[in-house]
Design a protein around this motif. Sequence first.
Motif, mmCIF file in Angstrom:
data_model
loop_
_atom_site.group_PDB
_atom_site.id
_atom_site.type_symbol
_atom_site.label_atom_id
_atom_site.label_comp_id
_atom_site.label_asym_id
_atom_site.label_seq_id
_atom_site.Cartn_x
_atom_site.Cartn_y
_atom_site.Cartn_z
ATOM 1 N N ALA A 118 0.832 -1.210 0.000
ATOM 2 C CA ALA A 118 0.000 0.000 0.000
ATOM 3 C C ALA A 118 0.868 1.262 0.000
ATOM 4 O O ALA A 118 0.530 2.259 -0.654
ATOM 5 C CB ALA A 118 -0.930 -0.009 1.207
ATOM 6 N N LEU A 119 2.003 1.211 0.719
ATOM 7 C CA LEU A 119 2.916 2.353 0.734
ATOM 8 C C LEU A 119 3.458 2.655 -0.660
ATOM 9 O O LEU A 119 3.637 3.813 -1.045
ATOM 10 C CB LEU A 119 4.095 2.067 1.674
ATOM 11 C CG LEU A 119 3.871 2.093 3.181
ATOM 12 C CD1 LEU A 119 5.176 1.757 3.894
ATOM 13 C CD2 LEU A 119 3.358 3.440 3.646
ATOM 14 N N LEU A 120 3.716 1.588 -1.410
ATOM 15 C CA LEU A 120 4.347 1.747 -2.718
ATOM 16 C C LEU A 120 3.357 2.005 -3.851
ATOM 17 O O LEU A 120 3.763 2.370 -4.956
ATOM 18 C CB LEU A 120 5.163 0.487 -3.047
ATOM 19 C CG LEU A 120 6.308 0.152 -2.078
ATOM 20 C CD1 LEU A 120 6.955 -1.164 -2.479
ATOM 21 C CD2 LEU A 120 7.338 1.279 -2.045
ATOM 22 N N GLU A 121 2.074 1.832 -3.594
ATOM 23 C CA GLU A 121 1.068 1.865 -4.652
ATOM 24 C C GLU A 121 1.096 3.157 -5.467
ATOM 25 O O GLU A 121 1.023 3.123 -6.702
ATOM 26 C CB GLU A 121 -0.320 1.647 -4.043
ATOM 27 C CG GLU A 121 -1.492 1.839 -5.004
ATOM 28 C CD GLU A 121 -1.466 0.867 -6.177
ATOM 29 O OE1 GLU A 121 -2.056 1.203 -7.225
ATOM 30 O OE2 GLU A 121 -0.848 -0.206 -6.057
ATOM 31 N N LYS A 122 1.220 4.292 -4.815
ATOM 32 C CA LYS A 122 1.145 5.549 -5.568
ATOM 33 C C LYS A 122 2.406 5.820 -6.393
ATOM 34 O O LYS A 122 2.450 6.781 -7.172
ATOM 35 C CB LYS A 122 0.853 6.719 -4.640
ATOM 36 C CG LYS A 122 1.935 7.052 -3.640
ATOM 37 C CD LYS A 122 1.507 8.252 -2.798
ATOM 38 C CE LYS A 122 2.560 8.629 -1.763
ATOM 39 N NZ LYS A 122 2.140 9.803 -0.954
ATOM 40 N N PHE A 123 3.411 4.965 -6.239
ATOM 41 C CA PHE A 123 4.642 5.114 -7.012
ATOM 42 C C PHE A 123 4.773 3.992 -8.048
ATOM 43 O O PHE A 123 5.868 3.653 -8.472
ATOM 44 C CB PHE A 123 5.861 5.095 -6.084
ATOM 45 C CG PHE A 123 5.867 6.195 -5.061
ATOM 46 C CD1 PHE A 123 6.329 7.462 -5.378
ATOM 47 C CD2 PHE A 123 5.389 5.961 -3.776
ATOM 48 C CE1 PHE A 123 6.335 8.476 -4.432
ATOM 49 C CE2 PHE A 123 5.396 6.967 -2.826
ATOM 50 C CZ PHE A 123 5.854 8.239 -3.151
ATOM 51 N N ARG A 124 3.643 3.434 -8.470
ATOM 52 C CA ARG A 124 3.676 2.265 -9.339
ATOM 53 C C ARG A 124 4.253 2.557 -10.721
ATOM 54 O O ARG A 124 4.586 1.634 -11.455
ATOM 55 C CB ARG A 124 2.278 1.654 -9.477
ATOM 56 C CG ARG A 124 1.202 2.567 -9.995
ATOM 57 C CD ARG A 124 -0.162 1.875 -9.946
ATOM 58 N NE ARG A 124 -1.243 2.746 -10.378
ATOM 59 C CZ ARG A 124 -1.868 3.611 -9.585
ATOM 60 N NH1 ARG A 124 -1.494 3.724 -8.321
ATOM 61 N NH2 ARG A 124 -2.854 4.364 -10.045
ATOM 62 N N ASP A 125 4.369 3.846 -11.068
ATOM 63 C CA ASP A 125 5.034 4.176 -12.331
ATOM 64 C C ASP A 125 6.552 4.032 -12.215
ATOM 65 O O ASP A 125 7.264 3.989 -13.234
ATOM 66 C CB ASP A 125 4.682 5.598 -12.768
ATOM 67 C CG ASP A 125 5.086 6.645 -11.736
ATOM 68 O OD1 ASP A 125 5.001 6.351 -10.518
ATOM 69 O OD2 ASP A 125 5.496 7.751 -12.142
#
Length: 216
Positions: free
Chosen positions: A25-32
Amino acid sequence: MSPAGRPVRVALVNDYELVVVGVAALLEKFRDRVEVVEIDSNLPVVRDVDVILYDTFGQVQGRGVDVDSLVDGGSAKVVIYSWNLHGRLVQESFEAGVAGYLSKGIDAEELVAAIERIHAGETIKPESGGTATPRPESAWPGKEHGLTAREAEIIALITQGLSNQEIAERSYLSINSVKTYIRTAYRKIGVERRSQAVLWGIKHGFEPDVLRVVQG
């Protein structure tokens, strides 16, 4: 971003589902930049990934991580993610073959940047020893019952059957520190004896899980 111009492919590994799902969940917004393609609890990584991020919560440390088992013949770089930054533990992890050792005290963007740098060939170690303070958004079993990350880890190790001495030796804590964590944890969860703590741990998710989630 990887040198090939695509997101770094990451597998998250820990014995507790709540922990790896929380890191995802922490990494989700950096999936690009970082793509979580697999989440594993008590199962080997099966996807071809660039980096295996190994969360140490509830793990029996002190003898180095089994890098060969995690990589299983692949070329992935193993990165430790921990709040235990004891110098000897960090050293043993690198001697075992890890490519990086990251503190849980860093924020999500710093974590992503570190994963990218390690994938690109850098070696990253924590700047100081001791114990990092996990970020407020971090997840661990028992957090909702008021347990700190370290108290929760001690309860996890007790639930797994380790003695106080074994916990001290493998986490590089003094036996007195272990006993202090136990006393404060017992008070918070309302138990007085080890057998009660084990039963509480089993009931509240402190037994290791078996999980694999493959994405993408």
